[in-house]
Design a protein around this motif. Structure first.
Motif, PDB file in Angstrom:
ATOM      1  N   ILE A  99       9.997  -0.859   6.159  1.00  0.00           N
ATOM      2  CA  ILE A  99       9.695  -0.842   4.332  1.00  0.00           C
ATOM      3  C   ILE A  99      10.531  -2.126   3.872  1.00  0.00           C
ATOM      4  CG2 ILE A  99      10.315   0.167   2.101  1.00  0.00           C
ATOM      5  CD1 ILE A  99      10.062   2.987   3.441  1.00  0.00           C
ATOM      6  N   LEU A 100       9.351  -2.865   3.194  1.00  0.00           N
ATOM      7  CA  LEU A 100       9.882  -4.218   2.626  1.00  0.00           C
ATOM      8  C   LEU A 100       9.748  -3.966   1.145  1.00  0.00           C
ATOM      9  CD1 LEU A 100       7.432  -6.534   4.875  1.00  0.00           C
ATOM     10  CD2 LEU A 100       9.942  -5.985   5.092  1.00  0.00           C
ATOM     11  N   LYS A 101      10.395  -4.974   0.361  1.00  0.00           N
ATOM     12  CA  LYS A 101      10.564  -4.967  -1.140  1.00  0.00           C
ATOM     13  C   LYS A 101       9.949  -6.013  -1.853  1.00  0.00           C
ATOM     14  CE  LYS A 101      14.828  -2.538  -0.887  1.00  0.00           C
ATOM     15  NZ  LYS A 101      16.158  -2.313  -0.436  1.00  0.00           N
TER      16      LYS A 101
ATOM     17  N   ARG B 134      -0.224  -4.935  10.730  1.00  0.00           N
ATOM     18  CA  ARG B 134       0.107  -4.773   9.146  1.00  0.00           C
ATOM     19  C   ARG B 134      -0.250  -3.949   8.615  1.00  0.00           C
ATOM     20  NH1 ARG B 134       5.086  -6.444   9.586  1.00  0.00           N
ATOM     21  NH2 ARG B 134       4.987  -7.098   7.346  1.00  0.00           N
ATOM     22  N   ILE B 135      -1.781  -3.597   8.823  1.00  0.00           N
ATOM     23  CA  ILE B 135      -2.562  -2.715   8.066  1.00  0.00           C
ATOM     24  C   ILE B 135      -2.001  -1.129   8.759  1.00  0.00           C
ATOM     25  CG2 ILE B 135      -4.719  -1.638   7.505  1.00  0.00           C
ATOM     26  CD1 ILE B 135      -5.722  -4.758   8.064  1.00  0.00           C
ATOM     27  N   TYR B 136      -1.937  -1.134   9.949  1.00  0.00           N
ATOM     28  CA  TYR B 136      -1.754   0.180  10.601  1.00  0.00           C
ATOM     29  C   TYR B 136      -0.509   0.762  10.064  1.00  0.00           C
ATOM     30  CZ  TYR B 136      -0.994   3.626  14.312  1.00  0.00           C
ATOM     31  OH  TYR B 136      -0.847   4.775  15.009  1.00  0.00           O
ATOM     32  N   LEU B 137       0.612  -0.203  10.096  1.00  0.00           N
ATOM     33  CA  LEU B 137       1.905   0.159   9.627  1.00  0.00           C
ATOM     34  C   LEU B 137       2.138   0.225   8.028  1.00  0.00           C
ATOM     35  CD1 LEU B 137       3.849  -2.159  12.234  1.00  0.00           C
ATOM     36  CD2 LEU B 137       3.584   0.265  12.209  1.00  0.00           C
ATOM     37  N   GLY B 138       1.098   0.157   7.397  1.00  0.00           N
ATOM     38  CA  GLY B 138       1.023   0.565   6.064  1.00  0.00           C
ATOM     39  C   GLY B 138       1.578  -0.560   5.050  1.00  0.00           C
ATOM     40  N   LEU B 139       1.603  -1.667   5.498  1.00  0.00           N
ATOM     41  CA  LEU B 139       2.600  -2.870   4.849  1.00  0.00           C
ATOM     42  C   LEU B 139       1.582  -3.902   4.309  1.00  0.00           C
ATOM     43  CD1 LEU B 139       5.021  -3.612   7.643  1.00  0.00           C
ATOM     44  CD2 LEU B 139       5.433  -2.276   5.540  1.00  0.00           C
TER      45      LEU B 139
ATOM     46  N   PRO C 154       0.740  -1.218  -0.091  1.00  0.00           N
ATOM     47  CA  PRO C 154      -0.119  -0.039  -0.112  1.00  0.00           C
ATOM     48  C   PRO C 154       0.833   1.280   0.095  1.00  0.00           C
ATOM     49  CG  PRO C 154      -1.023  -1.438   1.802  1.00  0.00           C
ATOM     50  CD  PRO C 154       0.443  -2.097   1.230  1.00  0.00           C
ATOM     51  N   PHE C 155       1.895   1.350   0.657  1.00  0.00           N
ATOM     52  CA  PHE C 155       2.747   2.414   0.962  1.00  0.00           C
ATOM     53  C   PHE C 155       3.441   3.034  -0.543  1.00  0.00           C
ATOM     54  CE2 PHE C 155       5.835  -0.715   2.018  1.00  0.00           C
ATOM     55  CZ  PHE C 155       6.964  -0.344   1.160  1.00  0.00           C
TER      56      PHE C 155
END
Length: 173
Positions: free
Chosen positions: A102-104, A145-150, A88-89
């Motif tokens: 931040i994940l790739k 996971r949603i709250y953190l934008g992932l 989402p981010f």
């Protein structure tokens, strides 16, 4: 196609609510900790602890947890690489995401949620009296996971289904 667009619209609306409307300093501090309960380190640590405790019913719990986690993790990776859904981010410029998280890889489905629900399900089958506690913790992992934008809500939902079904299959077969 209209149905899919409706789901994607709902997904973004719920995401924005959790990621932005619920935003507060206390959740900003606690959610990064909760999210790690679904991560590889925690999952592997739980498995090692169960292997170390192997005696009586802990032998079965260790076996079922390891198999459920491994099976569900393989499914998650196959699905992620098939759907290639961006996180989402990367799509929503207004999304809040903590830089250190931040994940790739891809977003769909949520591996953290899958792992936490898989563990919660196995533990609940062996210790039903504690099932609400196990599932509340797994739900908080998914929400984090949603709250953190992932992840989007559908990533979390499908991850939960995968974890739950994987654990049930392992337990009952």
């Amino acid at each position: 196609m209209i149905f899919l667009n409706h789901i994607l619209s709902w997904d973004q609306t719920i995401f924005r609510y959790i990621n932005q409307q619920l935003k507060c300093s206390s959740l900003d501090r606690t959610m990064p900790y909760f999210t790690h309960f679904g991560g590889a380190r925690f999952s592997i640590l739980i498995c090692i602890l169960l292997l170390w405790l192997q005696s009586g019913s802990f032998t079965n719990i260790a076996r079922d947890t390891i198999i459920a986690l491994a099976g569900s993790h393989i499914l998650v990776q196959l699905i992620k690489n098939f759907f290639n859904r961006p996180r989402p981010f990367l799509v929503l410029p207004e999304a809040f995401v903590k830089e250190s998280l931040i994940l790739k890889d891809y977003s769909f489905p949520s591996g953290h949620t899958t792992a936490s629900v898989s563990i919660a399900t196995v533990f609940s089958l062996y210790f039903p009296i504690f099932a609400p506690l196990f599932f509340i913790l797994a739900a908080v992992v998914g929400i984090s996971r949603i709250y953190l934008g992932l992840h989007y809500p559908t990533d979390v939902f499908i991850g939960a289904v995968l974890g739950f079904v994987s654990a049930l299959i392992v337990f009952f077969i």
